[in-house]
Design a protein around this motif. Structure first.
Motif, PDB file in Angstrom:
ATOM      1  N   ARG A 130      19.384  -2.834  -0.297  1.00  0.00           N
ATOM      2  CA  ARG A 130      18.906  -2.766   1.086  1.00  0.00           C
ATOM      3  C   ARG A 130      18.563  -1.358   1.525  1.00  0.00           C
ATOM      4  N   LYS A 131      18.852  -0.375   0.691  1.00  0.00           N
ATOM      5  CA  LYS A 131      18.607   1.030   1.039  1.00  0.00           C
ATOM      6  C   LYS A 131      17.139   1.366   0.780  1.00  0.00           C
ATOM      7  N   ILE A 132      16.439   1.795   1.819  1.00  0.00           N
ATOM      8  CA  ILE A 132      15.020   2.147   1.720  1.00  0.00           C
ATOM      9  C   ILE A 132      14.856   3.611   2.083  1.00  0.00           C
ATOM     10  N   VAL A 133      14.233   4.386   1.176  1.00  0.00           N
ATOM     11  CA  VAL A 133      13.945   5.800   1.413  1.00  0.00           C
ATOM     12  C   VAL A 133      12.442   5.988   1.242  1.00  0.00           C
ATOM     13  N   ILE A 134      11.819   6.632   2.218  1.00  0.00           N
ATOM     14  CA  ILE A 134      10.366   6.772   2.229  1.00  0.00           C
ATOM     15  C   ILE A 134       9.987   8.238   2.317  1.00  0.00           C
ATOM     16  N   ASP A 135       9.109   8.678   1.396  1.00  0.00           N
ATOM     17  CA  ASP A 135       8.528  10.020   1.463  1.00  0.00           C
ATOM     18  C   ASP A 135       7.464   9.978   2.559  1.00  0.00           C
ATOM     19  N   ALA A 136       7.766  10.569   3.698  1.00  0.00           N
ATOM     20  CA  ALA A 136       6.915  10.440   4.882  1.00  0.00           C
ATOM     21  C   ALA A 136       5.518  11.026   4.665  1.00  0.00           C
ATOM     22  N   ASP A 137       5.435  12.191   4.046  1.00  0.00           N
ATOM     23  CA  ASP A 137       4.126  12.821   3.843  1.00  0.00           C
ATOM     24  C   ASP A 137       3.244  11.975   2.936  1.00  0.00           C
ATOM     25  N   LEU A 138       3.815  11.465   1.851  1.00  0.00           N
ATOM     26  CA  LEU A 138       3.053  10.620   0.934  1.00  0.00           C
ATOM     27  C   LEU A 138       2.673   9.305   1.597  1.00  0.00           C
ATOM     28  N   ALA A 139       3.566   8.743   2.398  1.00  0.00           N
ATOM     29  CA  ALA A 139       3.268   7.488   3.092  1.00  0.00           C
ATOM     30  C   ALA A 139       2.083   7.655   4.032  1.00  0.00           C
TER      31      ALA A 139
ATOM     32  N   CYS B  59       0.819  -1.211   0.000  1.00  0.00           N
ATOM     33  CA  CYS B  59       0.000   0.000   0.000  1.00  0.00           C
ATOM     34  C   CYS B  59       0.858   1.268   0.000  1.00  0.00           C
ATOM     35  N   LEU B  60       2.137   1.144   0.334  1.00  0.00           N
ATOM     36  CA  LEU B  60       3.018   2.311   0.371  1.00  0.00           C
ATOM     37  C   LEU B  60       4.018   2.331  -0.782  1.00  0.00           C
ATOM     38  N   ASP B  61       3.808   1.505  -1.801  1.00  0.00           N
ATOM     39  CA  ASP B  61       4.788   1.395  -2.886  1.00  0.00           C
ATOM     40  C   ASP B  61       5.091   2.722  -3.568  1.00  0.00           C
ATOM     41  N   LYS B  62       4.100   3.603  -3.675  1.00  0.00           N
ATOM     42  CA  LYS B  62       4.328   4.900  -4.323  1.00  0.00           C
ATOM     43  C   LYS B  62       5.234   5.810  -3.493  1.00  0.00           C
ATOM     44  N   ALA B  63       5.295   5.579  -2.193  1.00  0.00           N
ATOM     45  CA  ALA B  63       6.086   6.428  -1.309  1.00  0.00           C
ATOM     46  C   ALA B  63       7.479   5.869  -1.038  1.00  0.00           C
ATOM     47  N   ILE B  64       7.715   4.617  -1.431  1.00  0.00           N
ATOM     48  CA  ILE B  64       8.968   3.951  -1.089  1.00  0.00           C
ATOM     49  C   ILE B  64       9.864   3.817  -2.302  1.00  0.00           C
ATOM     50  N   SER B  65      11.130   4.184  -2.116  1.00  0.00           N
ATOM     51  CA  SER B  65      12.160   3.935  -3.120  1.00  0.00           C
ATOM     52  C   SER B  65      13.169   2.997  -2.475  1.00  0.00           C
ATOM     53  N   GLN B  66      13.456   1.904  -3.155  1.00  0.00           N
ATOM     54  CA  GLN B  66      14.397   0.946  -2.594  1.00  0.00           C
ATOM     55  C   GLN B  66      15.369   0.490  -3.658  1.00  0.00           C
ATOM     56  N   VAL B  67      16.650   0.546  -3.317  1.00  0.00           N
ATOM     57  CA  VAL B  67      17.712   0.015  -4.155  1.00  0.00           C
ATOM     58  C   VAL B  67      18.533  -0.893  -3.263  1.00  0.00           C
TER      59      VAL B  67
END
Length: 101
Positions: free
Chosen positions: A76-85, A66-74
Motif C-alpha cells: 500500500r506504500k506509494i512513493v512518487i518522484d514529483a519532478d518525473l511525474a 502514464c506515471l508508472d516510471k515515476a511511481i514506486s509501490q510496495v
C-alpha cells in the motif's frame, strides 16, 4: 573583557566579538549539493496535491499507467518522484492532444 561577566551583562558588541570566530568558520550551503535531491510525494493524497486534482482523479491517472516510471509501490506504500511525474504528465498530455487531431 572580564571572563567572569554574566552573558546577560554583555553588550551587543562584546557578544559579536565572542561569536565572530564561530560565524566566520561556518561554511555556506552549497547549491550543487541540493540539486541531486529528489522531490518525492507519498500516496494518492500527495499525487492529488501535486496535480491539483481530487484523490479519485489522481487514482484514475495512476491506474492509466502514464506515471508508472515515476511511481514506486510496495503493497500500500506509494512513493512518487514529483519532478518525473510532472514531466510524464506533460508529455502524455501532448501525445493525447496530438492523437485527438
Amino acid at each position: 573583557m572580564d571572563i567572569n561577566k554574566p552573558v546577560g551583562a554583555l553588550t551587543v558588541q562584546e557578544l559579536l566579538d565572542i561569536l565572530q570566530p564561530v560565524i566566520s568558520n561556518q561554511n555556506p550551503i552549497h547549491p550543487e549539493k541540493t540539486e541531486n535531491v529528489k522531490h518525492l510525494v507519498y500516496g494518492l493524497k500527495g499525487l492529488a496535491e501535486l496535480l491539483h486534482c481530487s484523490i479519485a482523479t489522481a487514482n484514475r491517472i495512476k491506474q492509466e499507467g502514464c506515471l508508472d516510471k515515476a511511481i514506486s509501490q510496495v503493497g500500500r506504500k506509494i512513493v512518487i518522484d514529483a519532478d518525473l511525474a510532472l514531466k510524464l504528465m506533460k508529455s502524455s498530455r501532448k501525445a493525447y492532444l496530438r492523437a485527438k487531431r
